[in-house]
Design a protein around this motif. Sequence first.
Motif, mmCIF file in Angstrom:
data_model
loop_
_atom_site.group_PDB
_atom_site.id
_atom_site.type_symbol
_atom_site.label_atom_id
_atom_site.label_comp_id
_atom_site.label_asym_id
_atom_site.label_seq_id
_atom_site.Cartn_x
_atom_site.Cartn_y
_atom_site.Cartn_z
ATOM 1 N N GLY A 87 0.824 -1.206 0.000
ATOM 2 C CA GLY A 87 0.000 0.000 0.000
ATOM 3 C C GLY A 87 0.859 1.257 0.000
ATOM 4 O O GLY A 87 0.581 2.211 -0.733
ATOM 5 N N ASP A 88 1.916 1.251 0.780
ATOM 6 C CA ASP A 88 2.828 2.398 0.825
ATOM 7 C C ASP A 88 3.509 2.637 -0.516
ATOM 8 O O ASP A 88 3.783 3.774 -0.894
ATOM 9 N N LYS A 89 3.786 1.571 -1.233
ATOM 10 C CA LYS A 89 4.498 1.667 -2.512
ATOM 11 C C LYS A 89 3.549 1.778 -3.703
ATOM 12 O O LYS A 89 3.992 1.768 -4.845
ATOM 13 N N GLU A 90 2.248 1.847 -3.426
ATOM 14 C CA GLU A 90 1.222 1.852 -4.465
ATOM 15 C C GLU A 90 1.337 0.621 -5.363
ATOM 16 O O GLU A 90 1.215 0.695 -6.572
ATOM 17 N N LYS A 91 1.606 -0.524 -4.728
ATOM 18 C CA LYS A 91 1.705 -1.791 -5.449
ATOM 19 C C LYS A 91 0.745 -2.815 -4.842
ATOM 20 O O LYS A 91 1.053 -4.001 -4.773
ATOM 21 N N LEU A 92 -0.386 -2.324 -4.405
ATOM 22 C CA LEU A 92 -1.363 -3.180 -3.753
ATOM 23 C C LEU A 92 -1.968 -4.197 -4.726
ATOM 24 O O LEU A 92 -2.165 -5.354 -4.397
ATOM 25 N N VAL A 93 -2.239 -3.754 -5.933
ATOM 26 C CA VAL A 93 -2.879 -4.602 -6.928
ATOM 27 C C VAL A 93 -1.846 -5.516 -7.561
ATOM 28 O O VAL A 93 -0.777 -5.075 -7.985
#
Length: 167
Positions: A87-93
Amino acid sequence: MYYETCTKLQADKYPSDVIECFLEGKPFKPESSSLATQYGWGVYERSGLQERWSIWFNRLQHEKKSIDLQDVVKTFDKFGSAIRSDGDKEKLVKNPYYYVQKGNEALDCLKNPQLAIEIYQKAIDLDETYSVTARYNKARALLTIEDNKGRNKKKAKAEFEKNDLVD
């Protein structure tokens, strides 16, 4: 006892709605989660998270017979840490499908082809081998932009060529 132990071990790390879903074997509904609010996840990120939760929980259910409570809590903690980190790295998906859908919304509903191109690229980056749909839609978005039509036609053709969509 199971609930109390997990709650005590995890209450300082995770919101109660997440712990409740975990303990009761319920589907996680990220749209109402405090984590979704904290990280600003949109509908597609939340759907991607729900998919990851489901996959993780199904694996846990199959292994549950041989795992004791402390192992379950450790497994949950590892999953939660991975979600927070992603989530912090915007790599949730992790599934490109959600980015293709998000790109389609940006292109068709928001009428923002530049944003759509960026989102489709995220889908391509997740899985280059099976990125035909993302590349097709990226090419469509490139051709939607009015300025630089000539350059964008070449870029669009290059996207098709990457997946052998044209001869």
